[in-house]
Structure formats: structure tokens, C-alpha cells
Design a protein around this motif. Sequence first.
Motif, short mmCIF file in Angstrom:
data_model
loop_
_atom_site.label_atom_id
_atom_site.label_comp_id
_atom_site.label_asym_id
_atom_site.label_seq_id
_atom_site.Cartn_x
_atom_site.Cartn_y
_atom_site.Cartn_z
N LYS A 165 0.85 -1.20 0.00
CA LYS A 165 0.00 0.00 0.00
C LYS A 165 0.87 1.24 0.00
N GLY A 166 0.26 2.37 -0.25
CA GLY A 166 0.97 3.64 -0.20
C GLY A 166 1.86 3.85 -1.41
N PRO A 167 2.83 4.76 -1.27
CA PRO A 167 3.70 5.09 -2.41
C PRO A 167 4.42 3.89 -3.01
N ALA A 168 4.78 2.91 -2.17
CA ALA A 168 5.51 1.74 -2.68
C ALA A 168 4.68 0.92 -3.66
N SER A 169 3.37 1.09 -3.65
CA SER A 169 2.54 0.35 -4.60
C SER A 169 2.80 0.79 -6.04
N TYR A 170 3.38 1.97 -6.21
CA TYR A 170 3.71 2.48 -7.55
C TYR A 170 5.06 1.98 -8.05
N PHE A 171 5.90 1.46 -7.16
CA PHE A 171 7.28 1.15 -7.50
C PHE A 171 7.43 0.19 -8.68
N PRO A 172 6.68 -0.91 -8.75
CA PRO A 172 6.86 -1.80 -9.91
C PRO A 172 6.59 -1.11 -11.24
N SER A 173 5.55 -0.30 -11.31
CA SER A 173 5.25 0.38 -12.58
C SER A 173 6.25 1.48 -12.88
N ILE A 174 6.80 2.12 -11.86
CA ILE A 174 7.83 3.15 -12.06
C ILE A 174 9.08 2.49 -12.65
N LEU A 215 15.32 20.50 -1.17
CA LEU A 215 14.12 21.05 -1.80
C LEU A 215 12.88 20.55 -1.08
N LYS A 216 11.80 21.30 -1.24
CA LYS A 216 10.51 20.90 -0.66
C LYS A 216 9.86 19.83 -1.53
N HIS A 217 8.83 19.22 -0.98
CA HIS A 217 8.14 18.11 -1.64
C HIS A 217 7.79 18.44 -3.10
N MET A 218 7.05 19.50 -3.32
CA MET A 218 6.59 19.81 -4.68
C MET A 218 7.74 20.24 -5.58
N GLU A 219 8.79 20.80 -5.01
CA GLU A 219 9.96 21.15 -5.82
C GLU A 219 10.63 19.87 -6.34
N LEU A 220 10.68 18.85 -5.50
CA LEU A 220 11.23 17.57 -5.93
C LEU A 220 10.35 16.90 -6.97
N VAL A 221 9.05 16.96 -6.76
CA VAL A 221 8.10 16.41 -7.75
C VAL A 221 8.30 17.10 -9.09
N ASN A 222 8.36 18.41 -9.08
CA ASN A 222 8.52 19.17 -10.32
C ASN A 222 9.86 18.88 -10.99
N LEU A 223 10.91 18.63 -10.21
CA LEU A 223 12.21 18.27 -10.76
C LEU A 223 12.10 16.96 -11.54
N GLY A 248 1.87 11.41 -10.70
CA GLY A 248 1.61 10.37 -9.69
C GLY A 248 2.87 9.59 -9.34
N HIS A 249 3.65 9.23 -10.35
CA HIS A 249 4.88 8.49 -10.10
C HIS A 249 5.89 9.37 -9.36
N ALA A 250 6.03 10.61 -9.78
CA ALA A 250 6.96 11.52 -9.11
C ALA A 250 6.55 11.75 -7.67
N ASN A 251 5.28 11.95 -7.44
CA ASN A 251 4.77 12.19 -6.09
C ASN A 251 5.01 10.98 -5.19
N ALA A 252 4.81 9.78 -5.71
CA ALA A 252 5.03 8.56 -4.93
C ALA A 252 6.50 8.42 -4.54
N LEU A 253 7.40 8.69 -5.48
CA LEU A 253 8.83 8.61 -5.17
C LEU A 253 9.23 9.62 -4.11
N ALA A 306 7.31 11.10 -1.85
CA ALA A 306 6.70 10.75 -0.58
C ALA A 306 7.51 9.66 0.13
N ALA A 307 7.94 8.65 -0.62
CA ALA A 307 8.74 7.57 -0.05
C ALA A 307 10.12 8.09 0.38
#
Length: 69
Positions: free
Chosen positions: A8-17, A38-46, A56-61, A63-64
Motif C-alpha cells: 500500500k501507499g507510495p511503494a505500490s507504484y514502484f513496480p510500474s515506475i 528542496l521541498k516536496h513539490m519542488e522535488l516532484v517538479n524536478l 503520480g509516479h513523481a509524487n510517490a517517489l 513521498a517515499a
Amino acid sequence: MPEAEKVKGPASYFPSIEKKYGHPIAHWMTVLAQAGPLKHMELVNLLKAQHEMGHGHANALVAAFIAKK
């Protein structure tokens, strides 16, 4: 035999990433660690801008990554 617990959670995205972007999760954790303080959204945007990753994939990474700090 009991059924394996579903991830569950962000790790559930890992196989598809890993499948979509061709790198193991450890690679992405290194990318995030090298990005600096960097802050959360700065990392997502990077990840989205520099690696053409979906939100979704960036956000999951991210968050983890932040949860492991």
C-alpha cells in the motif's frame, strides 16, 4: 497458505515506475538525494521536468523519499 499482503501507499507504484522508466527505485532515491534541500513539490517538479515523469509516479517517489529521512 495465506495470501501475501498487498503493498500500500507510495511503494505500490514502484513496480510500474521501474518498468516505465527503466531504473530501479534506488536510482530515483539517489536522484532525489542529490537534488539538495528542496521541498516536496519542488522535488516532484524536478522529476517531472528533468525526467519526464508523470505526476503520480513523481509524487510517490518523493513521498517515499521524504518518509525515509
